[in-house]
Each structure stands twice: as structure tokens, then as C-alpha cells.
Design an enzyme around this catalytic site. Structure first.
Site, PDB file in Angstrom:
ATOM      1  N   THR A 153       0.879  -1.176   0.000  1.00 20.51           N
ATOM      2  CA  THR A 153       0.000   0.000   0.000  1.00 20.51           C
ATOM      3  C   THR A 153       0.914   1.222   0.000  1.00 20.51           C
ATOM      4  O   THR A 153       1.339   1.678  -1.049  1.00 20.51           O
ATOM      5  CB  THR A 153      -0.963  -0.002   1.201  1.00 20.51           C
ATOM      6  OG1 THR A 153      -0.215  -0.229   2.413  1.00 20.51           O
ATOM      7  CG2 THR A 153      -2.010  -1.086   1.066  1.00 20.51           C
ATOM      8  N   LYS A 179       4.043  -7.147   3.839  1.00 20.00           N
ATOM      9  CA  LYS A 179       3.817  -5.735   3.584  1.00 20.00           C
ATOM     10  C   LYS A 179       3.529  -5.058   4.907  1.00 20.00           C
ATOM     11  O   LYS A 179       2.979  -5.653   5.844  1.00 20.00           O
ATOM     12  CB  LYS A 179       2.677  -5.515   2.583  1.00 20.00           C
ATOM     13  CG  LYS A 179       1.277  -5.846   3.054  1.00 20.00           C
ATOM     14  CD  LYS A 179       0.579  -4.825   3.937  1.00 20.00           C
ATOM     15  CE  LYS A 179       0.628  -3.438   3.310  1.00 20.00           C
ATOM     16  NZ  LYS A 179       0.122  -2.415   4.320  1.00 20.00           N
ATOM     17  N   THR A 190      -0.679  -3.276  10.766  1.00 20.12           N
ATOM     18  CA  THR A 190      -1.235  -3.351   9.410  1.00 20.12           C
ATOM     19  C   THR A 190      -0.125  -3.955   8.631  1.00 20.12           C
ATOM     20  O   THR A 190       0.555  -3.298   7.876  1.00 20.12           O
ATOM     21  CB  THR A 190      -1.574  -2.016   8.763  1.00 20.12           C
ATOM     22  OG1 THR A 190      -2.614  -1.427   9.471  1.00 20.12           O
ATOM     23  CG2 THR A 190      -2.114  -2.218   7.366  1.00 20.12           C
ATOM     24  N   GLU A 276       6.061   4.736   7.218  1.00 17.34           N
ATOM     25  CA  GLU A 276       5.595   5.841   6.386  1.00 17.34           C
ATOM     26  C   GLU A 276       6.376   7.125   6.675  1.00 17.34           C
ATOM     27  O   GLU A 276       6.414   7.604   7.805  1.00 17.34           O
ATOM     28  CB  GLU A 276       4.094   6.056   6.610  1.00 17.34           C
ATOM     29  CG  GLU A 276       3.269   4.922   6.026  1.00 17.34           C
ATOM     30  CD  GLU A 276       1.798   4.984   6.361  1.00 17.34           C
ATOM     31  OE1 GLU A 276       1.019   4.316   5.659  1.00 17.34           O
ATOM     32  OE2 GLU A 276       1.440   5.667   7.330  1.00 17.34           O
ATOM     33  N   ASN A 402      -0.661  10.276   5.646  1.00 25.42           N
ATOM     34  CA  ASN A 402      -1.871   9.890   6.351  1.00 25.42           C
ATOM     35  C   ASN A 402      -2.959  10.958   6.386  1.00 25.42           C
ATOM     36  O   ASN A 402      -4.132  10.655   6.636  1.00 25.42           O
ATOM     37  CB  ASN A 402      -1.523   9.458   7.779  1.00 25.42           C
ATOM     38  CG  ASN A 402      -0.905   8.072   7.786  1.00 25.42           C
ATOM     39  OD1 ASN A 402      -1.594   7.083   7.665  1.00 25.42           O
ATOM     40  ND2 ASN A 402       0.411   8.015   7.905  1.00 25.42           N
ATOM     41  N   SER A 407      -7.929   9.515  -0.063  1.00 26.42           N
ATOM     42  CA  SER A 407      -8.172  10.180  -1.353  1.00 26.42           C
ATOM     43  C   SER A 407      -7.234   9.658  -2.433  1.00 26.42           C
ATOM     44  O   SER A 407      -6.342   8.882  -2.169  1.00 26.42           O
ATOM     45  CB  SER A 407      -7.999  11.683  -1.207  1.00 26.42           C
ATOM     46  OG  SER A 407      -6.691  12.000  -0.779  1.00 26.42           O
TER      47      SER A 407
END
EC number: 2.3.1.35
Length: 407
Positions: A153, A179, A190, A276, A402, A407
Site C-alpha cells: 500500500t 507488507k 497493518t 511511512e 496519512n 483520497s
């Protein structure tokens, strides 16, 4: 024990496929298949979050049931979490669609989903993707790598590894892909991790090895302190190596455990370092503890500290933040006996001794903390136990990703 090239297709009898189904992303692959030519014994561990995604509920039923598995269907983009009875029904539809095109038992089809919470799966696109996966699957190492890419992702790179090891004169292989980049916190994340082995091993031994190993690997990483609804680790064993069957309490079982540790620790560190917006992997080791539990709690407290993570982002040797995080961990120790070191490819530097700052070089400390992998080692001088946790720095990039994730 040897690390070799490959991932989920490295072990005998396993194939992988990948495709672009348009589940959510329109410009990349987003579905993957792991397939075994022979039925597999399975083991699994799952999120501790009370809110559990539909695939987690489905996979738990498969793993604890009597059905053997031959296929794992994974999608990225939509998590199928907080989707109620409809979402769980889609898992059943997915399993039946996979069973039809692959010729396997639907009751044993495993499912992994990752992405946005609350959206229902577009089943027409998902089923079309499953048909494409069945056509595209093969045993090449390249397909294994491309399958690892398809489940990403916000990950910036695929994560895979494979090892070979000897069981009573027979070469056995264990590989995996994973992942994970955000919503990562100890107690699973996650993160999706899929492990394949051609070992002949009892189901009881397989589950025991996995359940014990995640305590020191996946459960020792953190990116942002959020425990996800979807995290899943699945381990499939098809017995194709034809080794003497591995059972608990034997030398062969211990060898299997060592191989599993190499694979899981590598994948866990890959996820922590690919957090991230991150620019560095942060490894924290606590040694000299009176117990393993004490060392683990303190180490995790440090990697979860936002102030520590931002200091690493700024390459700032702000050791007070580390000592502070150790202090609120809930474990007792004498702060006036703590030694602290920073290490990386640029060298090693002791920062404090017996709780007091040394006359160290700030320039050297900055150089050490400017590397892509940095390590903090705290010795609390209470015993012989130690533990390591992994995290990453915290940058503005995390907010950028984040703030508009949906979107």
C-alpha cells in the site's frame, strides 16, 4: 542455514501470481496469489485489536479448522474491515471463486486484505482478478517478487526473503513476503506476512513455532503506535521436501525455529525501516535486564516514543528522551546505573555512563545518527537478559501520507 534469493516461491511446490484488478488503485498491481500444488498444513497469528477485519475472522476459522489449504488470495487498497456480515460474506465468495478456478477446497482458501477501512469490496473486479491470478501463476522467483510488490500500500519497496536449512540430511526451504509501512505497533500491525515452506512438519509444531517466534519479531516493531484491524501472519507447509517429519521438542524443531526467526526478523525489520515517511530504521537493544520481559518492555517504550523518533529524524543525540521513555515504561531500574551507546555504520559512541552524560562529540553523534540504520544500546546493569525492538524516525512525511490516505 543459508539465505537465498527469493520469497514465497523459493520452497518446492509453491507458485505465485500477481495482477492489476483495480480494487482501489488504478495505476499498479493490487492482487496476489500464493498457491501450493499439494495441500498444506497451516498456522496463523492475528491482530489483538478487538475490531477484526473480515479476512482475519475468516482465516482464523480456516487455521483452527481441519481443512488443508492450497491458496492464499491477497488484495491491497481495501481492507474489508468494519464491513459487517456483507464483508464476511465476500470472503466466502472470494474463497469459492478461487476454488473454482484453481481446483482446490474452498474451505481451505486463505484471504488477506489491506488498505482503507470501511469500504466494501468490489466483488466483480476481485473475481476477475482471481481468474487472472490463476492464469498468471508460476513457480519463478520473479513471480514471487512481483506478488510481494502487488500487496504493497504505502510501502516503498517489496519485502521478501528465503532460507535453506538441513533436516536430518534433507534440504528444506522457508520463504516469505510481507507488507507493512503504517498503522504498525507491537501486538501485530497493518502488516501481512505470508510464509511458505516445503518442510514436513506437524500442525501442532508449525503453530507453536510461529506463535512463539512473533513475540520477538513482529511484536517488537512499531511505526506509529496504532494496532491494526487486519494484521495477519500465515505459515503454510506442504511437505514437498520429504524430510523426516518435524515434531515438537526435537533437534529438527529447533532448527526450524532458527530458520523461522531469520525470516521473520528480517521481514519485521524491513517493515520498521519502511515506516511511512521514515528515513531511518531505529533499533533499540536493552541489555543487563533482570528478565526478558523487563528488557522487552523498556525497548518497546523507546521505539514507541515520538520524541525519540523525531530526535532520530533530526540526527540529534538527545539522550534525555531515551532515558525518559525508559523511565515511563512501567519497569523499575536505577537510572544512575544506565549506560547508553549509539551505533551505526559510521561508528559507535558512548553517550552516557551511569546515568550521566559523557564529554562526547556532538559532531560524531550526528554522523552516527545520519545513517539509514541506527542503533541505541542501553545497559541497565541488573542481570543478563536482553531484548531488541525496531522502529523508525518520525518525519513530516508521515503526516503527508496519512492526512489524505483515503483520497
Amino acid at each position: 542455514m543459508e539465505i537465498i534469493k527469493g520469497g514465497v516461491t523459493a520452497a518446492k511446490g509453491f507458485e505465485a501470481g500477481y495482477t492489476a484488478a483495480g480494487i482501489k488503485y488504478k495505476d499498479r498491481t493490487d492482487m496476489a496469489l500464493i498457491y501450493s500444488k499439494k495441500p498444506c498444513k497451516t498456522a496463523g497469528t492475528f491482530t489483538t485489536n478487538v475490531v477484526k477485519a473480515a479476512p482475519v475472522q475468516w482465516d482464523r476459522k480456516v487455521v483452527t479448522g481441519k481443512a488443508k489449504s492450497q491458496a492464499v488470495i491477497v488484495n491491497s487498497g481495501i481492507a474489508n474491515a468494519c464491513t459487517g456480515a456483507e464483508g464476511y460474506g465476500y470472503c466466502e465468495e472470494t474463497a469459492k471463486a478461487a476454488a473454482k478456478v484453481l481446483g482446490v477446497n474452498a474451505d481451505g482458501v486463505l484471504i488477506g486484505s489491506t488498505g482503507v477501512i470501511g469500504m466494501q469490496m468490489p466483488m466483480d473486479r476481485l473475481k476477475a482478478g482471481i481468474a487472472k491470478l490463476a492464469e498468471a501463476k508460476n513457480s519463478s522467483l520473479e513471480n514471487g517478487t512481483l506478488a510481494a510488490k502487488a500487496i504493497m500500500t504505502t510501502d516503498t519497496r517489496e519485502k521478501e526473503i528465503a532460507v535453506t536449512f538441513d533436516i536430518e540430511g534433507t534440504t528444506v526451504t522457508l520463504g516469505g513476503m510481507a507488507k507493512g509501512s503504517g498503522m504498525i505497533h507491537p501486538n501485530m500491525c497493518t502488516m501481512l506476512s505470508f510464509l511458505t515452506t516445503d518442510a514436513a512438519i506437524s500442525k501442532k509444531a508449525l503453530q507453536k513455532a510461529l506463535s512463539e517466534d512473533i513475540k520477538d519479531t513482529y511484536n517488537m516493531i512499531s511505526v506509529d503506535g496504532d494496532t491494526s484491524t487486519n494484521d495477519t501472519v500465515l505459515l503454510l507447509a506442504n511437505g514437498a521436501a520429504k524430510n523426516e517429519k518435524i515434531v515438537e521438542g526435537t533437534k529438527s524443531f529447533r532448527t526450524f525455529q532458527k530458520a523461522l526467526r531469520i525470516v521473520n526478523e528480517y521481514l519485521a525489520k524491513m517493515m520498521a525501516g519502511d515506516g511511512e515517511g521514515a528515513t531511518a530504521l531505529l533499533e533499540v537493544t536493552v541489555r543487563g535486564a533482570k528478565s526478558k520481559k523487563q528488557a522487552k518492555v523498556i525497548a518497546k517504550s523507546v521505539v514507541c516514543s515520538n520524541l525519540t523518533k523525531t530526535a532520530i529524524a533530526g540526527h540529534d543525540a538527545n539522550w534525555g528522551r531515551i532515558l525518559c521513555a525508559m523511565g515511563y515504561s512501567g519497569e523499575n531500574f536505577d537510572p544512575e546505573k544506565v549506560d547508553l551507546f549509539f551505533e551505526s555504520a559510521a561508528g559507535k559512541l558512548q553517550i552516557i555512563e551511569d546515568g550521566t552524560a559523557l564529554d562526547y562529540s556532538e559532531e560524531k553523534a550526528t554522523e552516527i545518527l545520519s545513517q539509514p540504520e541506527v542503533r541505541a544500546v542501553a545497559d541497565i546493569k541488573m542481570g543478563k537478559a536482553s531484548a531488541t525492538a525496531w522502529g523508525c524516525d518520525l518525519t513530516h512525511g508521515y503526516i503527508d501520507i496519512n492526512a489524505d490516505y483515503r483520497s
